[in-house]
Enzyme design. Sequence first.
Site, PDB file in Angstrom:
ATOM      1  N   TYR A  45       0.862  -1.183   0.000  1.00 35.05           N
ATOM      2  CA  TYR A  45       0.000   0.000   0.000  1.00 35.05           C
ATOM      3  C   TYR A  45       0.899   1.233   0.000  1.00 35.05           C
ATOM      4  CZ  TYR A  45      -3.139   3.652   1.622  1.00 35.05           C
ATOM      5  OH  TYR A  45      -3.858   4.821   1.720  1.00 35.05           O
ATOM      6  N   GLU A 104      -3.537   7.450  -4.173  1.00 31.43           N
ATOM      7  CA  GLU A 104      -3.412   6.183  -3.447  1.00 31.43           C
ATOM      8  C   GLU A 104      -3.190   5.027  -4.417  1.00 31.43           C
ATOM      9  OE1 GLU A 104      -6.020   4.593   0.163  1.00 31.43           O
ATOM     10  OE2 GLU A 104      -6.881   3.978  -1.742  1.00 31.43           O
TER      11      GLU A 104
END
Length: 393
Positions: free
Chosen positions: A105, A192
């Site tokens: 992530y 993101e």
Amino acid sequence: MKIQEADAKSLLLAQGLPVPAWEVARTAEEARLAAERFFAAGAQQVVIKAQVLVGGRGKAGGVKLAGFAEQAELIAGGILGMDIKGITVRKVLVGPAADIVKEFYLSAVLDRAAGTILLMGSAEGGVEIEQVAASNPGAIVRIHADPLLGPLPFQARELAFAMGLGGQLKAAVAIATGIVATMLAYDADLVEINPLAIVRETDANGSMVERLVCLDAKITLDDSGLPRHPELELLRDPDDEDPADREAREAGLTFIKLDGTIGCMVNGAGLAMTTMDLVKRAGGEPANFLDIGGGARADRVAAAMRIILADPKVNAILVNIFGGITRGDEVARGLIEARAVQERDVPMIVRIVGTNAAEAAVLLEEAHFTTATSLDEAAAKAVAASSQSGAAA
Ligand code: GDP
Ligand code: MN
């Protein structure tokens, strides 16, 4: 403004980030044709992904793999038209499926409180970061980057090592730097990458190599920065916006919906806030913040009225106009026009002072509007009208 994964990937690609190839398809047949091209180029499998502005598409059945073109067509047909968290899928992304070794992530967000850009990384990729934050907060690495310079090389290296990406150091540093560059280039609030993935690929000589790529992308643009990037307006997704918000934006109004019952139509942000305060002090609850702006003409007033009345909770309207550039009689005319066509009649209390207030008063009187001279009086009348209609309902 949120943008679709495929559009977010275009922005990342433009900043030189590694993103696997993709095409966007609107029909199952288009998906098959795209899949045929990727298979012809050597793909073993293709991935088909719903393009909707919500996360968790994978879990919802909106991300699937296909081994041949007809299967891609079938799967795309199933995903198109599917409902994911209340949104109908109208487009899918088709691309060569990645052979994932490990998912990570990585994100960059604006940290308003700290006045910096916050980079967050985790070796626990693929799952939503809120979940990681709740179950294993220690697994998230945070780095504050200078809002102009972005992460300095040593910071990006620290982040990469802490995420367990030491083996892909150069690529990880480039991506961490690149997502901040993307943020700055387009005035984004959030970039993101989840998952950022190490994937296995075959290189030109036929040997296996591992590469770090952005498999998913989510970008939120700062609405206030949009005027600096008019071309990004094309990426606006109609599902991203509440109908009232869209109408307000198109009419040039600043509108924020709230939970109360008294609709407020005001010119100027400061006056709008004051009006809300006074409604509260008089014992009422404002249904919205609405600034019709300076020099508002009758059509904008009518649009504002439609937006306010579209909220079923609104049972009284307070119009508070301080005429400067905005002419009181224009607003009065707009109110009269709007009331003539509106489908729902709710008590309306109007206070217009300043430029052409006298002309406005005559028009409002003729049209039998309830008026008020002071703001306190207007607020008190609006609250009384609202509680009466509330009691009647
Ligand atoms: P999201 O669920 O909306 O965040 O959609 P993602 O694009 O992140 O996909 C969800 C999950 O599907 C990823 O975490 C991966 O595990 C899987 N996935 C996505 N793309 C591929 C792919 O190309 N190949 C494989 N094998 N899995 C993928
Ligand atoms: Mn994802």
